[in-house]
Design an enzyme around this catalytic site. Sequence first.
Site, PDB file in Angstrom:
ATOM      1  N   ASN A  34       0.856  -1.193   0.000  1.00  0.00           N
ATOM      2  CA  ASN A  34       0.000   0.000   0.000  1.00  0.00           C
ATOM      3  C   ASN A  34       0.889   1.238   0.000  1.00  0.00           C
ATOM      4  O   ASN A  34       2.112   1.133   0.017  1.00  0.00           O
ATOM      5  CB  ASN A  34      -0.961  -0.027   1.190  1.00  0.00           C
ATOM      6  CG  ASN A  34      -0.215  -0.080   2.508  1.00  0.00           C
ATOM      7  OD1 ASN A  34       0.507   0.837   2.855  1.00  0.00           O
ATOM      8  ND2 ASN A  34      -0.374  -1.188   3.223  1.00  0.00           N
TER       9      ASN A  34
ATOM     10  N   ASP B 255      -4.602  -6.001   5.080  1.00  0.00           N
ATOM     11  CA  ASP B 255      -5.683  -6.765   5.706  1.00  0.00           C
ATOM     12  C   ASP B 255      -5.639  -8.236   5.291  1.00  0.00           C
ATOM     13  O   ASP B 255      -6.087  -9.095   6.028  1.00  0.00           O
ATOM     14  CB  ASP B 255      -7.039  -6.164   5.320  1.00  0.00           C
ATOM     15  CG  ASP B 255      -7.247  -4.807   5.979  1.00  0.00           C
ATOM     16  OD1 ASP B 255      -6.903  -4.684   7.166  1.00  0.00           O
ATOM     17  OD2 ASP B 255      -7.715  -3.865   5.292  1.00  0.00           O
TER      18      ASP B 255
ATOM     19  N   PRO C 200      -3.395 -11.357  10.683  1.00  0.00           N
ATOM     20  CA  PRO C 200      -3.647 -11.115  12.109  1.00  0.00           C
ATOM     21  C   PRO C 200      -3.788  -9.617  12.352  1.00  0.00           C
ATOM     22  O   PRO C 200      -3.143  -8.811  11.678  1.00  0.00           O
ATOM     23  CB  PRO C 200      -2.393 -11.650  12.797  1.00  0.00           C
ATOM     24  CG  PRO C 200      -1.341 -11.706  11.731  1.00  0.00           C
ATOM     25  CD  PRO C 200      -2.069 -11.920  10.433  1.00  0.00           C
TER      26      PRO C 200
ATOM     27  N   PHE D 135      -4.466   3.873  14.904  1.00  0.00           N
ATOM     28  CA  PHE D 135      -4.802   4.880  13.898  1.00  0.00           C
ATOM     29  C   PHE D 135      -5.989   4.354  13.110  1.00  0.00           C
ATOM     30  O   PHE D 135      -6.094   3.144  12.901  1.00  0.00           O
ATOM     31  CB  PHE D 135      -3.622   5.127  12.946  1.00  0.00           C
ATOM     32  CG  PHE D 135      -2.750   6.264  13.369  1.00  0.00           C
ATOM     33  CD1 PHE D 135      -1.967   6.159  14.511  1.00  0.00           C
ATOM     34  CD2 PHE D 135      -2.709   7.441  12.633  1.00  0.00           C
ATOM     35  CE1 PHE D 135      -1.166   7.210  14.919  1.00  0.00           C
ATOM     36  CE2 PHE D 135      -1.901   8.501  13.031  1.00  0.00           C
ATOM     37  CZ  PHE D 135      -1.138   8.391  14.178  1.00  0.00           C
TER      38      PHE D 135
HETATM   39  N1  CTP Z   1      -3.976  -2.720  12.274  1.00  0.00           N
HETATM   40  C1  CTP Z   1      -3.199  -3.745  12.759  1.00  0.00           C
HETATM   41  N2  CTP Z   1      -3.228  -4.957  12.152  1.00  0.00           N
HETATM   42  C2  CTP Z   1      -4.016  -5.181  11.085  1.00  0.00           C
HETATM   43  C3  CTP Z   1      -4.818  -4.141  10.566  1.00  0.00           C
HETATM   44  C4  CTP Z   1      -4.769  -2.909  11.191  1.00  0.00           C
HETATM   45  O1  CTP Z   1      -2.478  -3.545  13.728  1.00  0.00           O
HETATM   46  N3  CTP Z   1      -4.022  -6.363  10.516  1.00  0.00           N
HETATM   47  C5  CTP Z   1      -3.981  -1.446  12.983  1.00  0.00           C
HETATM   48  C6  CTP Z   1      -3.378  -0.289  12.229  1.00  0.00           C
HETATM   49  O2  CTP Z   1      -2.005  -0.153  12.505  1.00  0.00           O
HETATM   50  C7  CTP Z   1      -4.185   0.877  12.777  1.00  0.00           C
HETATM   51  C8  CTP Z   1      -5.538   0.278  13.078  1.00  0.00           C
HETATM   52  O3  CTP Z   1      -5.324  -1.112  13.199  1.00  0.00           O
HETATM   53  O4  CTP Z   1      -3.660   1.341  13.992  1.00  0.00           O
HETATM   54  C9  CTP Z   1      -6.590   0.522  12.057  1.00  0.00           C
HETATM   55  O5  CTP Z   1      -6.104   0.235  10.797  1.00  0.00           O
HETATM   56  P1  CTP Z   1      -6.991   0.497   9.520  1.00  0.00           P
HETATM   57  O6  CTP Z   1      -6.256   0.055   8.310  1.00  0.00           O
HETATM   58  O7  CTP Z   1      -7.519   1.898   9.570  1.00  0.00           O
HETATM   59  O8  CTP Z   1      -8.230  -0.399   9.790  1.00  0.00           O
HETATM   60  P2  CTP Z   1      -8.494  -1.890   9.568  1.00  0.00           P
HETATM   61  O9  CTP Z   1      -8.471  -2.607  10.866  1.00  0.00           O
HETATM   62  O10 CTP Z   1      -7.595  -2.431   8.521  1.00  0.00           O
HETATM   63  O11 CTP Z   1     -10.003  -1.846   9.072  1.00  0.00           O
HETATM   64  P3  CTP Z   1     -10.606  -1.375   7.649  1.00  0.00           P
HETATM   65  O12 CTP Z   1      -9.586  -1.739   6.623  1.00  0.00           O
HETATM   66  O13 CTP Z   1     -11.837  -2.142   7.533  1.00  0.00           O
HETATM   67  O14 CTP Z   1     -10.858   0.091   7.735  1.00  0.00           O
END
Ligand code: CTP
Length: 411
Positions: free
Chosen positions: A216, A284, A311, A331
Amino acid sequence: MTLDSHSPVDGKRLLLIIGGGIAAYKCLDLIRRLRERGMTVRVILTKSGEQFVTPLSLSALSGEKTYTDLFSLTDEVEMGHIRLSREADLILVAPATADMMAKMVAGLADNLATTTLLATDKPVMIAPSMNSRMWHHGATMRNFAQLVQDGVHVIPSTSGSLACGEVGAGRLAEVDDMVTALENFFAPTGPLAGKHVIVTAGPTYEAIDPVRYMANRSSGKQGYAIARALRDLGARVSLISGPTRLDDPHGVAVVNIESAREMQTACQNALPADVAVCVAAVADWRMASEAPQKIKKQGGEIPALKMVENPDILKMLSCAGDNRPSLVIGFAAETENLHDNAKAKLKSKGCDWIIANDVSPRDGQSVMGGDHNRVSLITASGTEDWDNAHKDEVARRLAKKIEHYFIEHQG
Ligand code: CTP
């Protein structure tokens, strides 16, 4: 800097000047002990020091060339005295003989050691060692007082039996005490001293096959800025970073990883911690199985990439039981319904604070990769909207908030 070592000398660079005294042998053990703690040690051995320890044994222990002669052409070409000093965080003179102290006071520059000491702008520490009559002599006492006045740090000598057979003051400090003095010198100060913080930053790369991956646009800039801001307040920072183009911040333990699963393992290994700040844009999903060979074109057929969920590291840290950091911060990168989505994430992740981050492009500029960020801090007690600011400023503001959290939750 290594993660399992918590010594304040970890990652620091010492230039050790060994003077001519029988106690020079203690420097061998000192070097070994400092290196075990992650310190880099470079040695200048004076001519008289060479009577007591050899460059060979010093080099073997320090893992570096030992510098002996100012006028050695190769030494000057490879590493001049200015560079020796520039590449050190501290210069330690041990044993600091009466003669060496006198030369330092007089500003003599008649060999590599004294020239380096005269030319340096780095802090200097001495560990005096000599016969007790020499130590108590008015000249030595005057020189010592002058050095202290000049800002030279001191590892005090002790009393005991001396090599000359006498008993009295002037014995070089024990190796343990020298290590402690150096650790105290480098011990972080600041409101977050003694606190360990894990920061995740950057993107993750999820392999498709040996040559392709999913990634990303995260640059890592915000996470690195937060790591630096917390370091500046005295915290010990473990920065678990996906691939970025950024330089490792000085004084921060950086663990480089690629995939989400590697990031998870690195975070688990870095626990326990007082604070975790998850800034990383973790992928994700990953491939259900990484193709062992490069996927080839199949006569126009498009390969179906089967993926599984990665995870959730923020969730894992928020639910780490006894190992849970007191403060877990996430975040929320959103392109719509910023506050509502962020509040939902605060709940679903189980973290304490969430920084809502509008990552939709503004004025044609992307937040991801850019230098500025507009965020809102969402906690159980409410929402604060912060002005659009440089990522360094956002980081400093967050670090201050963390400092205040610990003031309010003292103990
Ligand atoms: N995060 C994490 N591990 C993951 C996904 C996200 O630790 N596998 C953490 C990111 O570092 C951030 C927070 O979760 O602090 C939210 O990440 P974000 O990408 O905004 O959200 P997602 O959990 O991925 O949800 P979505 O993609 O549905 O918005």
